[in-house]
Design a protein around this motif. Sequence first.
Motif, PDB file in Angstrom:
ATOM      1  N   SER A  55       0.797  -1.186  -0.123  1.00 22.44           N
ATOM      2  CA  SER A  55       0.092   0.107   0.048  1.00 22.44           C
ATOM      3  C   SER A  55       0.874   1.272   0.006  1.00 22.44           C
ATOM      4  O   SER A  55       0.487   2.349  -0.748  1.00 22.44           O
ATOM      5  N   PHE A  56       1.809   1.327   0.730  1.00 22.70           N
ATOM      6  CA  PHE A  56       2.824   2.240   0.749  1.00 22.70           C
ATOM      7  C   PHE A  56       3.621   2.516  -0.706  1.00 22.70           C
ATOM      8  O   PHE A  56       3.815   3.815  -1.059  1.00 22.70           O
ATOM      9  N   ILE A  57       4.021   1.377  -1.096  1.00 30.50           N
ATOM     10  CA  ILE A  57       4.732   1.343  -2.538  1.00 30.50           C
ATOM     11  C   ILE A  57       3.426   2.185  -3.563  1.00 30.50           C
ATOM     12  O   ILE A  57       3.943   3.085  -4.285  1.00 30.50           O
ATOM     13  N   LYS A  58       2.483   1.500  -3.459  1.00 24.58           N
ATOM     14  CA  LYS A  58       1.593   1.796  -4.341  1.00 24.58           C
ATOM     15  C   LYS A  58       1.135   3.595  -4.249  1.00 24.58           C
ATOM     16  O   LYS A  58       1.111   4.352  -5.453  1.00 24.58           O
ATOM     17  N   ALA A  59       0.957   3.899  -3.053  1.00 24.96           N
ATOM     18  CA  ALA A  59       0.629   5.515  -2.833  1.00 24.96           C
ATOM     19  C   ALA A  59       1.820   6.138  -3.362  1.00 24.96           C
ATOM     20  O   ALA A  59       1.438   6.969  -4.108  1.00 24.96           O
ATOM     21  N   GLN A  60       2.888   5.763  -2.910  1.00 23.90           N
ATOM     22  CA  GLN A  60       4.283   6.588  -3.705  1.00 23.90           C
ATOM     23  C   GLN A  60       4.313   6.499  -5.235  1.00 23.90           C
ATOM     24  O   GLN A  60       4.685   7.490  -5.765  1.00 23.90           O
ATOM     25  N   MET A  61       3.979   5.350  -5.762  1.00 28.68           N
ATOM     26  CA  MET A  61       4.177   5.053  -7.214  1.00 28.68           C
ATOM     27  C   MET A  61       3.039   6.081  -7.951  1.00 28.68           C
ATOM     28  O   MET A  61       3.288   6.924  -8.824  1.00 28.68           O
TER      29      MET A  61
END
Length: 489
Positions: free
Chosen positions: A333-339
């Motif tokens: 979820s953190f990766i996708k938000a930053q992506m």
Amino acid sequence: MAIDLTQIIKAYDVRGTVPDQFSPEVARAIGAAFARVVVLRAAGGGAADAATRPGVVVGHDMRESGPELVAAFAQGLTDAGADVTNIGLCSTDGLYHASGVLNLPGAMFTASHNPAEYNGIKLCRAGAAPVGQETGLAEVRELAQGYLDGELPEPAAEAGTVTERDMLADYAAFLRGLVDLSGIRPLKVVVDAGNGMGGYTVPAVLGTGAGLPELPLEIVPLYFELDGSFPNHEANPLEPKNLLDLQAAVVEHGADIGLAFDGDADRCFVIDERGAAVSPSAVTALVGLREVEKETAEGRESTVIHNLITSRAVPDFLTAAGATTVRTRVGHSFIKAQMAEHKAVFGGEHSAHYYFRDFFFADTGMLAAMHVLAALGGQDNPLSALGEMYEPYVSSGEINSRVSDVPAARARVHEAYVTQEGAGKVEVDELDGLTVSHWNDTPQWWFNLRASNTEPLLRLNVEAADQDMLDKVRDDVLALVRAQDPEQA
């Protein structure tokens, strides 16, 4: 017995044992709640007629319980006035593809690598945007719990419909359009699908099962039969024991590469021609460079996301190639938000989740595998030589310690490395757990110590420039973590 949804609806998805925790009744309640929290709300509250009814795309993996749970979930959606497009059997990235190209919210019924008695749901908004605790999942849980404790809400004046649609060929063609494998040298590829959805998607994408042109690949299949009981081994390549069959087969067949997919085929692990694992950090660097070079060739700047326990080689290589790198907490979820925030071209995690801007900022193991095949087949060296280029340092992998007092154990490490080391000798951050780094001086090393969210565990990852320093830092930190702890007796 009352059902407590806090036991199965966690921070990022739904996951529980069938049918005691996750039954058709629960699936229907979650479908009804998802309709109201995500689907109808995004559509402005509903639709005036059938032509403008909001829709949802739904799919499931090979678990036996999938079709019944999907039907119950769809009932909750249609009762609320939403249409359902059921794409049937699919991988998780196949569902993300459908959500992206159809621009519909989605629900993937899978428990990923969990044992056979489990099932679950991964939910997303239109365009494969994730739904997590902070973006609607907590509200879905609260509303669904109310439905289970009382009565389901009144159905819509006009119920939605369910339509079946096969998206496999579209998914395969979409991925083929992102990576051209037609001109690579011939490769022999052993693929271990673990009786999961890779056995369904690999023939379509890398073979001719979807009617696509033949590629210069000889596929040697392992455990392609779809079987949610996982008769050969767990569909979890993160566990080294589950890679043993693939490693042996690569050597036996004289293959150029081995690929291992997890149960829902959204993660991919890579084995070289010697039977050795290529680290996900090396894959992140390799694929990231390919994406950055493509952007550079087209005159665009690029950003790549990586979590904080990937190798320091990842930002080293990518910044040298002109990219901006962004370091995040562990977790998709953190990766996708930053992506999404940075419009990043690529993102990678140590757990072999790989995210692509060109794939709706979502994760896909298949697309990562295609990039590795393209890189390997576009030159003459073996994969071991290619992998070693991107693994200049040594790492411990994740080491778990079960401790009786997590804060006390963490405090001992903080005291030894931060307080006693003195200001300026190490760099310290607490983005996710405790990270202590001596990377900008010699000898080079860093470690991260993170607490589990669900168990009394501390997870240690160490990286160093050489094996002796790795061994020293690893052993010293573990001694502090496990000191005088009855859990370690």
